[in-house]
Design an enzyme around this catalytic site. Structure first.
Site, PDB file in Angstrom:
ATOM      1  CD  GLU A  98      -2.816   1.375   2.312  1.00  0.00           C
ATOM      2  OE1 GLU A  98      -2.753   0.640   3.310  1.00  0.00           O
ATOM      3  OE2 GLU A  98      -3.774   2.137   2.078  1.00  0.00           O
ATOM      4  CG  ASN A 142      -8.875  -2.150   2.463  1.00  0.00           C
ATOM      5  OD1 ASN A 142      -8.264  -3.209   2.591  1.00  0.00           O
ATOM      6  ND2 ASN A 142      -8.685  -1.134   3.281  1.00  0.00           N
ATOM      7  CD  GLU A 143      -9.360  -2.441   8.081  1.00  0.00           C
ATOM      8  OE1 GLU A 143      -9.505  -1.216   8.261  1.00  0.00           O
ATOM      9  OE2 GLU A 143      -8.388  -3.062   8.519  1.00  0.00           O
TER      10      GLU A 143
HETATM   11  O1  AHR Z   1      -2.161  -1.305   6.729  1.00  0.00           O
HETATM   12  C1  AHR Z   1      -2.622  -0.059   7.155  1.00  0.00           C
HETATM   13  C2  AHR Z   1      -4.127   0.067   7.078  1.00  0.00           C
HETATM   14  O2  AHR Z   1      -4.727  -0.805   7.973  1.00  0.00           O
HETATM   15  C3  AHR Z   1      -4.753  -0.307   5.768  1.00  0.00           C
HETATM   16  O3  AHR Z   1      -4.713   0.725   4.868  1.00  0.00           O
HETATM   17  C4  AHR Z   1      -6.164  -0.635   6.147  1.00  0.00           C
HETATM   18  O4  AHR Z   1      -6.732  -1.623   5.334  1.00  0.00           O
HETATM   19  C5  AHR Z   1      -6.065  -1.047   7.591  1.00  0.00           C
HETATM   20  O5  AHR Z   1      -6.893  -0.306   8.396  1.00  0.00           O
END
Ligand code: AHR
Length: 654
Positions: free
Chosen positions: A37, A367-368
């Site tokens: 990332e 993503n999350e």
């Molecule tokens: O890895 C850092 C962050 O952690 C990522 O961007 C996110 O997916 C998670 O909250």
């Protein structure tokens, strides 16, 4: 429960019985991988080889990163539609010695004495007459002409925009040099400059729009099975327009628009006003890197949600009935990766230099993310992707933590949607990692597989990337491997961090402008990835796996068979502060099976707080030894001495 021997000198060791006769679940080749990332200046200023900040003058403050001298004008009708700004250099006139500009790079520009750096620029002269530019690498704290680190002259000789380049070879190594461009005297001709770039000539595998070699090599050296990109929260963005849009990161680099980076801001009060994404390290480069590392690519696309941490306003998301463009982006991405060269996106891939498909098999959708707002959007993607891209395995999310309301809500929803894998994230403390090696032993085998997509262990206080955290990661990971029938892939996170610009730690690799260092956590990942084997083997003490459970004295173990080599691989972690002795019994060896040597890779430290740094990279590194042995069906026991706080990978070789 059996009590294991606490020291080689004390009572007889307990026996870890490895059943060599029954090959268990296949260990997916994707099992251990990397998650990239653009956080901590991981892309621009990090892995991406570009050394110039704001090369296209498209940061919101167009001259951010630049210092100008004399007669410099910012213009906005340049040759690249999506990056229209450029600078015009005209005669310094009275009162000014020079016209020119200087770029500060990312925390400076790191250059090595005797190495080559390719400067390039798009330029034209107003009149069409020749103008000369002095291209310099300078020490910003010593601007004496005699102290310049490198200099070349570049002649611009056309009214048309053209790309020019020269190679600079510094006479000095510097962490924080700067790039200076002067209109050479007599400065009578006006010159326009756009997309001013400086790359090391030696990039990873020599690509011109390439990657910093030392960092990329460290990634490749993990031998990752999967490569997830481009994030993380940057997939989501702070506002929908800032989301990561892969289509903006392909095609000629000069025309890839600059994007805001969600990591410009980190809780509680860090703000990085110059943190933007150039898109120079884009989806083509990510696919290529995956291929060159031998890893399956795993791109993640935006699902119509912004970063729910940063902007938890339902109105900030894309309405559920307006997702068509987003879903089309996902479908087009599969075409970009896999489509024939006569398709729109497959043709672009070919034009960029890769007519062969990239063979994409996995796609993360969101993503999350969490909540019903995620589920209702994901469903729309799944419905279309199943029809249009049936070859793709879809990865859904279980939210930001490994348990709790969000997690408990999402898993059943992911099952209902029949996604192929569920991404789990655990940034957790030492206690969690110590206690969770049996986490997957009881998971439902009928639902989606698990992708442990982001995890890292942290300690209390200020120590980060210290040895003890990596040891506990190794202990926990025995549980990933033992459960390879359900866990298909795992990636530590975050991957990279610049010492001068990090927003999140711990991280797997740290770097400055010249060097990089693999942490102890890196070595744990590498030891697993390079020794994963192809099938799980049952490994038990008194019929129970070693998971650090009560009575097991802080021991963890897993075993595998490796079909290509025929090796039996045993991984053992001792988190106890005492030495322990374990008898490893290679049970049920075939009559003719003769093990003649055992290779042991050990990661250990007496200091739980030990850490590697660029200055001292070898504080905690794996050490490999090989010993001759004679193990067979009649004599199947190998006695292993585990030092206190140690992780060992043993390869029993025929
Ligand atoms: O890895 C850092 C962050 O952690 C990522 O961007 C996110 O997916 C998670 O909250």
């Amino acid at each position: 429960m059996a009590v294991l021997a606490l020291s080689a000198a004390t009572a007889q060791a307990e026996t870890l019985v490895v059943n060599t006769a029954k090959k268990g679940a296949e260990i997916s080749p994707t099992m251990y991988g990397l998650f990239f990332e653009d956080i901590n200046y991981a892309a621009d200023g990090g892995l991406y080889g570009e050394l110039v900040k704001n090369r296209s003058f498209e940061f919101p403050q167009n001259l951010m990163g630049w210092q100008t001298f004399g007669n410099v004008e910012l213009k906005n009708d340049g040759p690249f539609e999506r990056n229209p700004h450029y600078v015009r250099l005209s005669s310094a006139g009275h009162g000014h010695k020079h016209t020119g500009l200087q770029n500060e790079g990312y925390f400076g520009i790191g250059v090595e004495k005797g190495e080559e750096y390719r400067f390039s620029v798009w330029a034209r002269t107003e009149s069409g007459d020749t103008a000369a530019l002095r291209i310099l690498l300078v020490d910003p704290f010593n601007l004496e002409e005699s102290q310049n680190i490198a200099e070349k002259t570049l002649k611009v000789a056309s009214k048309e925009w053209k790309k020019y380049s020269v190679v600079l070879t510094p006479n000095k190594t510097m962490q924080k040099a700067q790039l200076r461009i002067f209109l050479k005297k007599p400065d009578k001709n006006t010159v326009d400059l756009e997309h001013i770039s400086l790359f090391p000539v030696k990039t990873f595998n020599g690509h011109e729009n390439g990657l910093r070699a030392d960092i990329a090599q460290k990634l490749a050296d993990v031998k990752p099975g999967v490569f997830r990109f481009p994030g993380g929260c940057i997939v989501e963005g702070t506002e929908i327009p800032d989301r990561y849009q892969w289509k903006n990161t392909v095609g000629p680099v000069e025309n890839r628009p600059t994007n805001r980076n969600r990591w410009e801001y980190t809780f509680p009060h860090r703000f990085y006003p110059d943190y933007f994404q150039s898109g120079g390290l884009g989806f083509y480069e990510y696919f290529l890197l995956s291929e060159e590392m031998g890893a399956e690519p795993l791109p993640v696309v935006n699902v119509g949600l912004v970063c729910q941490y940063q902007n938890n306003n339902l109105k900030a998301h894309v309405p559920v009935d307006s997702l068509d463009e987003y879903i089309q982006d996902a479908v087009d991405l599969v075409e970009f990766a896999n489509g024939a060269t006569d398709t729109k996106w497959g043709a672009l891939r070919a034009e960029m230099g890769h007519p062969e498909p990239f063979n994409l098999k996995y796609l993360g959708v969101g993503n999350e993310q969490w909540g019903p707002e995620y589920v209702e959007r994901l469903k729309k993607f799944v419905d279309v992707l199943r029809v249009k891209c049936p070859e793709i395995k879809i990865v859904g999310s279980s939210g930001p933590s490994p348990s709790g309301d969000k997690f408990d809500y999402l898993w059943p929803e992911m099952k209902k949607l029949k996604v192929d894998l569920v991404d789990e994230h655990y940034y957790a403390n030492e206690d969690w990692f110590k206690k969770n090696a049996a986490r997957y032993d009881s998971y439902d085998r009928k639902g989606p597989k698990v992708f442990a997509g982001e995890y890292a262990c942290h300690g209390k206080g200020k120590k980060y990337n210290h040895f003890n955290a990596s040891l506990l990661e190794a202990a926990f990971m025995t549980g990933l491997e033992r459960n390879a029938d359900i866990v298909e892939m795992a990636t530590y996170a975050p991957l990279l961090a610049h010492y001068e610009g990090w927003q999140w730690r711990p991280d797997m690799i740290w770097f400055d402008n010249l060097g990089s260092v693999a942490t102890a956590s890196y070595y744990v990942q590498q030891m697993y990835a390079k020794n994963k084997g192809t099938n799980v083997l049952q490994a038990t003490v008194d019929a129970a796996p070693l998971t650090g459970a009560e009575g097991q004295n802080g021991l963890y173990a897993t075993a595998a068979f490796d079909a290509p080599t025929g090796d039996y691989i045993v991984k053992v972690v001792n988190i106890a502060p005492e030495a322990q002795s374990i008898d490893i019994k290679l049970d049920k060896l075939k009559k003719n099976d003769a093990i003649t040597s055992v290779e042991t890779i050990t990661l250990k430290s007496d200091d739980p707080m030990a850490e590697n740094t660029v200055a001292k990279p070898d504080v905690v590194v794996p050490v490999t030894t090989t010993a001759a042995v004679e193990l067979n069906a009649k004599n199947p026991v190998y006695t292993l001495s585990m030092e206190p706080n140690s992780f060992k990978v043993l390869r029993f070789k025929k």
